[in-house]
Write a protein that holds these residues in place. Structure first.
Motif, PDB file in Angstrom:
ATOM      1  N   ALA A 134       5.239 -16.677 -21.026  1.00  0.00           N
ATOM      2  CA  ALA A 134       4.116 -16.215 -21.653  1.00  0.00           C
ATOM      3  C   ALA A 134       3.914 -14.955 -22.104  1.00  0.00           C
ATOM      4  O   ALA A 134       3.579 -14.586 -23.134  1.00  0.00           O
ATOM      5  CB  ALA A 134       3.160 -16.640 -20.555  1.00  0.00           C
ATOM      6  N   ALA A 192      -1.520 -12.310 -26.991  1.00  0.00           N
ATOM      7  CA  ALA A 192      -1.786 -13.494 -25.527  1.00  0.00           C
ATOM      8  C   ALA A 192      -1.130 -14.413 -26.128  1.00  0.00           C
ATOM      9  O   ALA A 192      -0.701 -14.820 -27.260  1.00  0.00           O
ATOM     10  CB  ALA A 192      -3.219 -13.678 -25.304  1.00  0.00           C
ATOM     11  N   GLY A 202       0.045 -17.965 -18.471  1.00  0.00           N
ATOM     12  CA  GLY A 202      -0.399 -17.310 -19.559  1.00  0.00           C
ATOM     13  C   GLY A 202      -0.370 -15.619 -19.487  1.00  0.00           C
ATOM     14  O   GLY A 202      -0.078 -15.143 -18.158  1.00  0.00           O
ATOM     15  N   LYS A 207      -0.320 -10.960 -16.393  1.00  0.00           N
ATOM     16  CA  LYS A 207       0.132 -12.458 -16.271  1.00  0.00           C
ATOM     17  C   LYS A 207      -0.509 -13.158 -15.236  1.00  0.00           C
ATOM     18  O   LYS A 207      -0.834 -12.680 -14.245  1.00  0.00           O
ATOM     19  CB  LYS A 207       1.776 -12.494 -16.100  1.00  0.00           C
ATOM     20  N   HIS A 256      -7.471 -14.159 -22.982  1.00  0.00           N
ATOM     21  CA  HIS A 256      -6.725 -15.370 -22.738  1.00  0.00           C
ATOM     22  C   HIS A 256      -7.119 -16.187 -21.725  1.00  0.00           C
ATOM     23  O   HIS A 256      -7.308 -15.615 -20.610  1.00  0.00           O
ATOM     24  CB  HIS A 256      -5.234 -15.070 -22.646  1.00  0.00           C
ATOM     25  N   GLU A 259       0.938 -18.406 -24.208  1.00  0.00           N
ATOM     26  CA  GLU A 259       1.118 -19.546 -23.034  1.00  0.00           C
ATOM     27  C   GLU A 259       2.683 -19.802 -23.051  1.00  0.00           C
ATOM     28  O   GLU A 259       3.439 -19.421 -24.124  1.00  0.00           O
ATOM     29  CB  GLU A 259       0.368 -20.740 -23.189  1.00  0.00           C
ATOM     30  N   VAL A 268      -6.214 -18.882 -19.304  1.00  0.00           N
ATOM     31  CA  VAL A 268      -4.739 -19.580 -18.862  1.00  0.00           C
ATOM     32  C   VAL A 268      -4.717 -21.040 -18.767  1.00  0.00           C
ATOM     33  O   VAL A 268      -5.688 -21.750 -18.040  1.00  0.00           O
ATOM     34  CB  VAL A 268      -4.137 -19.012 -17.365  1.00  0.00           C
ATOM     35  N   GLN A 269      -3.912 -21.638 -19.384  1.00  0.00           N
ATOM     36  CA  GLN A 269      -3.664 -23.232 -19.093  1.00  0.00           C
ATOM     37  C   GLN A 269      -2.603 -23.734 -18.166  1.00  0.00           C
ATOM     38  O   GLN A 269      -3.189 -24.419 -17.443  1.00  0.00           O
ATOM     39  CB  GLN A 269      -3.448 -23.960 -20.560  1.00  0.00           C
TER      40      GLN A 269
END
Length: 152
Positions: A23, A14, A142, A71, A136, A16, A138-139
């Motif tokens: 990503a 995973a 991601g 994604k 993961h 970012e 996501v920030q």
């Protein structure tokens, strides 16, 4: 005619990035499949293919892979990808791929059911079951990737 793969491994990663594609590239790199060209295949593991922990793949190689990937560019999303293979006593194996907005454990539960259904439809019994999954949070952008890589 293409040769039939004789080895396989399961990978997951995973990552970012600034964009969803970056990503995804990071997820591939984390999984160990980032420097090859993936050739997506459907879900049959050749008879007699043997599992190896790692495949030494030359950069740029054309690598058969069954994979699930996702994604997202929504901060806070929880994403997961999984790949699993069931192998009978004799014959070919069946690979299933999954990706979705959930936790790794949920992805593993769903993909187990998928493999069991695939075997039931074929009238086969699972002798060996293997799964690899990743999640993961996501920030910015991601991706999660899980694949069964095959090689010669």
């Amino acid at each position: 005619m293409l040769p039939t793969p004789t080895k396989y491994t399961l990978v997951a990663g995973a990552g970012e990035g600034q964009t969803p594609l970056n990503a995804f590239d990071r997820a591939l790199l984390e999984s160990g499949a980032g420097n090859v060209n993936l050739i997506r295949v459907s879900s049959i593991l050749p008879p007699g293919a043997r599992y190896v922990e790692t495949l030494p793949l030359p950069p740029g190689a054309l690598v058969p892979v069954a994979y699930g990937a996702i994604k997202s560019s929504t901060p806070g999303d929880r994403i997961a990808a999984a790949v699993a293979v069931g192998i009978p006593e004799q014959g070919f194996g069946v690979i299933m791929e999954y990706s979705g907005y959930n936790y790794r454990e949920e992805a593993e539960r769903i993909i187990r059911q998928m493999v069991e259904e695939a075997f039931a439809m074929r009238g086969m019994e699972i002798k060996t079951y293997m799964v690899k999954a990743v999640e993961h949070r996501v920030q910015k952008a991601g991706a999660a990737f899980a694949g069964l890589l095959m090689w010669y």
